[in-house]
Design an enzyme around this catalytic site. Structure first.
Site, PDB file in Angstrom:
ATOM      1  CD  GLN A 287     -11.963  -3.816   2.759  1.00 51.21           C
ATOM      2  OE1 GLN A 287     -12.527  -2.326   2.216  1.00 51.21           O
ATOM      3  NE2 GLN A 287     -11.731  -4.605   2.339  1.00 51.21           N
TER       4      GLN A 287
ATOM      5  CG  HIS B  32     -12.826  -0.461  -1.256  1.00 49.11           C
ATOM      6  ND1 HIS B  32     -12.658  -0.372  -3.132  1.00 49.11           N
ATOM      7  CD2 HIS B  32     -12.337  -1.362  -0.913  1.00 49.11           C
ATOM      8  CE1 HIS B  32     -11.519  -1.487  -3.090  1.00 49.11           C
ATOM      9  NE2 HIS B  32     -11.366  -1.953  -1.662  1.00 49.11           N
TER      10      HIS B  32
ATOM     11  CD  GLU C 148      -2.043   5.860  -6.567  1.00 45.13           C
ATOM     12  OE1 GLU C 148      -2.244   5.741  -7.568  1.00 45.13           O
ATOM     13  OE2 GLU C 148      -2.025   6.869  -6.020  1.00 45.13           O
TER      14      GLU C 148
ATOM     15  CE1 TYR D  24      -2.702  13.751  -5.171  1.00 38.81           C
ATOM     16  CE2 TYR D  24      -5.273  14.671  -4.594  1.00 38.81           C
ATOM     17  CZ  TYR D  24      -3.262  14.974  -4.884  1.00 38.81           C
ATOM     18  OH  TYR D  24      -3.134  15.335  -4.326  1.00 38.81           O
TER      19      TYR D  24
ATOM     20  CE1 TYR E  28      -6.949  -6.191  -5.087  1.00 33.84           C
ATOM     21  CE2 TYR E  28      -9.200  -6.334  -5.708  1.00 33.84           C
ATOM     22  CZ  TYR E  28      -7.520  -5.698  -4.514  1.00 33.84           C
ATOM     23  OH  TYR E  28      -7.599  -5.077  -3.754  1.00 33.84           O
TER      24      TYR E  28
END
Length: 374
Positions: free
Chosen positions: A90, A152, A245, A255, A266
């Site tokens: 990613q 991520h 979210e 959070y 998953y």
């Protein structure tokens, strides 16, 4: 004063005179009809779009290229002088954000993945955009420690009205890092233009919190925008299997990830039995099942009066554009758009021309402009 008045210099004045490519498709919302114009194509996983004062635009390709759209045409040559970066999983070239006074100083900020012998991480660099290259490039932020994973990275950035830069860093796929406030992963950092911790950061008075942290307990934020009236920083983040979210960020707030979540692993097994805990913030809004949100913008233009104040969110997994009606800081209505387009929406921007702009995430990604149907 509405914050939009401060933000206008960031995006330039008008793009109305640009002769955009016309390859339009028409779609319907429950309160308006709109067309989708293809402005550019053939981009390799485009990730971010930025508007410049001269009417041109910048587009990042995750493969490591910074491209220019000028006079409605994608220039063939990529910008030279980018910092060394790693394209893996990613990771790659991520966000691009102009300095609040770009018209005077030509300064750009880039977020990207970087690799060393210690692993990969999220970095931010600053450089001067002159002609067809970046000059005087320097690293102003690096998330530590590094990791061997290639997921991520976060990487979304935004400036507030005080000129401080917010940077999201994902949990790097190692979820417990998001609760460790001595680890830069899994939160949002706030810095000055030179890379110093911003005044008022919660860690400046607490040695147990890294001094650039603004918030923590965030899994992987890929949407970030300021509310045009309140100036609050709104974000969205990927959940695991469900539990994406939307949050309104507040300094020093936890959070919750992974101690609380509305998603599951998953594998189908629970990550936690808790959706709330004392001292951890609840999301403003969440999706279950996951839509895989990316890109985020409030609409403040005049082209779509019916959409004034709506929040738009792109969806990668469910391949759509989501419109959320917001009233007094709450989501009142949700509408799915562009479901028949069947494209992963990576970025969403409100342009200075009053249009809405989209990037699609594929090996032949596109730049779309949303305009009223004729």
């Amino acid at each position: 004063m509405r914050l939009i008045q401060f933000l206008m210099p960031l995006s330039g004045m008008l793009l109305l005179s640009i002769p955009f490519a016309i390859a339009a498709q028409t779609f319907s919302s429950h309160n308006t009809r709109f067309s989708l114009e293809t402005v550019a194509g053939g981009l390799e996983h485009p990730w971010s779009l930025a508007f410049l004062p001269d009417g041109s635009m910048l587009v990042t390709e995750r493969a490591g290229r910074l491209r220019v759209i000028k006079s409605g045409r994608l220039l063939p040559q990529a910008i030279e002088g980018l910092p060394s970066l790693a394209v893996s999983g990613q990771g790659g070239l991520l966000d691009v954000v102009p300095h609040p006074e770009f018209a005077d100083n030509k300064t750009l900020f880039l977020s990207y993945a970087h690799r060393s012998s210690q692993g990969m991480t999220t970095r931010v660099a600053r450089g001067i955009f002159e002609g067809e290259r970046l000059k005087d490039v320097s690293t102003i932020f690096e998330a530590l420690p590094r990791s061997s994973t290639s997921r991520h990275f976060g990487g979304r950035m935004a400036f507030d009205a005080s000129g401080y830069l917010y940077i999201s860093v994902g949990d790097r796929g190692e979820m417990d890092r998001a609760q460790d406030t001595r680890d830069d992963a899994g939160g949002v950092h706030r810095i000055t233009l030179n890379g110093e911790p911003a005044p008022g950061n919660p860690g400046l008075d607490d040695p147990s919190i890294n001094d650039t942290f603004f918030t923590w307990g965030n899994r992987n934020i890929q949407g970030m925008t300021l509310h045009p009236e309140t100036g609050e920083l709104w974000t969205h983040e990927h959940g695991p299997r469900g539990g994406d979210e939307i949050n309104i960020l507040s300094s020093g707030t936890n959070y919750g990830w992974p101690e609380i979540t509305y998603g599951i692993g998953y594998s189908g097994l629970p990550i936690t039995l808790h959706t709330e805990k004392e001292g951890m913030a609840q999301p403003l809004h969440y999706w279950d099942p996951s839509i895989a949100p990316s890109g985020m913008a409030f609409y403040t233009g005049s082209e779509f009066p019916q959409w004034q104040g709506s929040l738009f969110v792109g969806a990668l997994k469910l391949r759509k554009l989501v419109r959320l009606e917001i009233e007094n800081g709450q989501v009142m209505e949700e509408e799915d758009l562009l479901t028949s387009l069947n494209e992963r929406i990576r970025d969403v921007r409100a342009g200075p021309d009053g249009s809405l702009w989209l990037l699609t995430d594929s090996s032949k990604g596109k730049v779309y402009r949303v305009v009223p149907a004729q």
